[in-house]
Write an enzyme that holds these catalytic residues in place. Sequence first.
Site, short mmCIF file in Angstrom:
data_model
loop_
_atom_site.label_atom_id
_atom_site.label_comp_id
_atom_site.label_asym_id
_atom_site.label_seq_id
_atom_site.Cartn_x
_atom_site.Cartn_y
_atom_site.Cartn_z
N THR A 240 13.71 30.38 9.42
CA THR A 240 13.99 29.68 10.68
C THR A 240 14.69 30.56 11.70
O THR A 240 14.58 30.33 12.90
CB THR A 240 14.84 28.43 10.41
OG1 THR A 240 16.04 28.82 9.73
CG2 THR A 240 14.07 27.44 9.55
N CYS A 241 15.44 31.57 11.23
CA CYS A 241 16.14 32.45 12.17
C CYS A 241 15.17 33.16 13.09
O CYS A 241 15.47 33.43 14.25
CB CYS A 241 16.97 33.49 11.41
SG CYS A 241 18.26 32.78 10.39
N PHE A 242 14.01 33.51 12.53
CA PHE A 242 13.05 34.31 13.28
C PHE A 242 11.80 33.51 13.65
O PHE A 242 10.78 34.10 14.04
CB PHE A 242 12.66 35.54 12.45
CG PHE A 242 13.85 36.34 12.01
CD1 PHE A 242 14.55 37.11 12.91
CD2 PHE A 242 14.29 36.29 10.70
CE1 PHE A 242 15.65 37.85 12.52
CE2 PHE A 242 15.39 37.03 10.29
CZ PHE A 242 16.09 37.80 11.19
#
Length: 830
Positions: free
Chosen positions: A795-797
């Site tokens: 989800t960070c990227f």
Amino acid sequence: MSSKRKLDDYADEVLLPTNPIRMRKDQSASSSNSTRPRSPLQFFVRILSDHTLVLHADSSDTIESIHHKIQAITGIPLYEQRIIYRGKQLQLEHTLSHCKVQNDASLHLVGRMRSTGHPQAWQLVNDIVSLIFKLCKNNHVPVPATKTVKTMLAEFLSMTPRIEIEKASGHLQIFSGTSVPAALVMLYMSSHRPNRTAADEAIRHFLTSSKTILPTHMLHEFVPLILEFCNLLKKAAGIDDPLYCLCRSSLGEMVGDMEVGLGVKKLKTGLPDIFPFVSELAEKLSHDLVLSTESMFFPGPLLGDISDFSSFVAPIMKEIEGNVMFLGLPLTEDLRGIPQGYADEIRMLYVIFDDLLSKLERWLGKIEDRMNSDLKQDTDTLSVGSCHYLTFLKVLNNISKIYSGCEGLFWEAMKRRKGAFCYLIVKCAKRSEDHTWILECKEVTNFEARRHLAMMMLPEVKDEYGELHEMLIDRSHLLAESFEYMKHAKNESLRAGLFMEFKNEEATGPGVLREWFFLVCQAIFNPQNALFVACSNDRRRFYPNPASKVDPLHLQYFVFSGKVIALALMHKIQVGIVFDRLFFLQLAGHTITLEDIKDADPYLYSSCKQILEMDSEAIDQDALGLTFVHEVEELGTRKTVDLCADGRSISVNSENRRQYVDSLIQHRFVIAIADQVKHFSQGFDEIMTPRSSQKSFFQCLEPEDLDWMLHGSESTISVDDWKAHTEYHGFKETDDQISWFWKIVGDMTAEQKKILLFFWTSIKYLPVEGFNGLGSRLYIYKTSESSERLPSSHTCFYRLCFPAYPTSDVMHDRLSIITQEHVGCSFGTW
């Protein structure tokens, strides 16, 4: 533009010797003097004892020879003598002819070394001037490093008294009285580069030192000296000369916060001294604006010129506003009542305002043309070179306030160029600047501009993980543990940013933080937790619960809630909730009216409307049977509260029904939740930047703006937009798996799409700009895992990962599993 003048002409005006560079090479100063015609003179020299000497000399005699004659007669040592003529000290190297001493002239002898409190200073400046004369006469005079013009000037400045203003003033007057500024400018105009460099360095050192030598309250003592440098350089070198521009900037910076007055006051400088710089800069700005409009590649007015213009206008505006009670519009010839000495400046400043505003409006029109042409590269280039125009507009807005009606003219012009004006705000407004002037007319701004102004009041999110405040939260105790972390965290730590982890989960990073914000806000605004109440007409909207006191910690939770919302806004995370209008308006410091409670309590709103619209005769016959009281529920019991003193005995009638409705609204929606709003504001304030406040933040915005910032887009997720912002790694856009994927997503319900998006990015509500507002592309990665595996995400990227599923049905089955609410939440890895 001023052209450079001949140095000979300039030198005559300041009573300096003729530039030796302009002599024939086979002439020396001495041989030149020897050929001058001898002209006998008689003149008078008044000495300190009030006695007058009658001296005779030839016009070609030097001042030094006159000093020797005075010493022979009076016995006053040569080094103690100073001769003053026409307010200027005569230098030893001058001749009587050059100093224009006429027959029967009166000169004054002053024993400066003996009478002054600054004998060393007088000797030092005399040495400075003598050195300059030598340099001008002979370009190759060897000067020791310890006795350069700059070092001697630095020594003089270091001797300036720093405590008593009168002593400091006397010391600095020596500098001007001995013609040091004129001598330095003469040296600067030398065609011999080392001389010019020496003067440039010395004058720059003087300007720099003038800002630090004296305490702030005494800096005005330097103003006359810098003004003298400006006037001399302007005549000699012209207004485009870099050293002149530096002197002018230094003068503007120094007078910007000072009072000038009409004549000689504390600053020893008046409007007649300062206003020419305003006119000069206005003419230059006007000229550059025209060139910039004709060719948008021309840089236009420079930031330095705009800054100088602002600095010189500021004290003039203070003086006019403080002494002129009324100004007509546009500006009549009849200026009766205006103090003598202001009328010309008032007329000229209005002409300047009118000229610059019209040219700026045309320039903004060119900006809009560029914006509408979709030439993104040109527009971006334009913004880089145009950011200081916002400062320019601020200055004009300030000038407009002097004249009745002119402020309206300014804002009307900005409304006509609203697109370009908002573009400048978004591209150019900086955190270090004051932008409250823009909010005086919010109609000229759009959502993007208002959001930008508001966001600058919040700290910037940092990327340095070492400075982030770390939190480890148990999902099963999300609200309580988050509250405890925030309660004990230092505000500086929270402003630096947050690093989130959930217990027993490997995932970390921005994706987890986005998920935490969404979940904790859902918990805070869950009506079951009794902190906030959902509006009857719109369950997304909330305002503080008057009955929140059932929890002894409720006010601390409101502080916590204020912090969380401020941090969510700071991190630009949409949390899916919005504030009711009455809550927003109270945070902005506005008064609540009947129309503001329409969503919060539609039943009460309807009842109050009926009371106000009821026939007067019926209400006066006590048809309603109302008195100035209302019932409230507190800790499970209902009680009656007076709306005013002895309200139970005051019946509602046609004359006081408006007062009754207003009082009811205030008690029900303001007084009843005042503590909750206060503590929420406190928490929000603790996250704001030091010079800002939550009230100013919310005053920046319209209620709908905050809706978009907190909730995000209310439009159904567009699959086409989603697809347009997605890239592929391992897959190609033409692969079957990608075609199947978008077909399956297109057939999902709106809620399933939100869950998939949340699984992919930890974002359930898109920004108002849609996927374009995320600031990053989304990615689909191909994995080598078995087709039995479910999709995973980083989800960070913004990465979604899945294997090459063999059929559309298999992919549909896998995606159906992760789009279940309890599965899609927190399924990302990092």
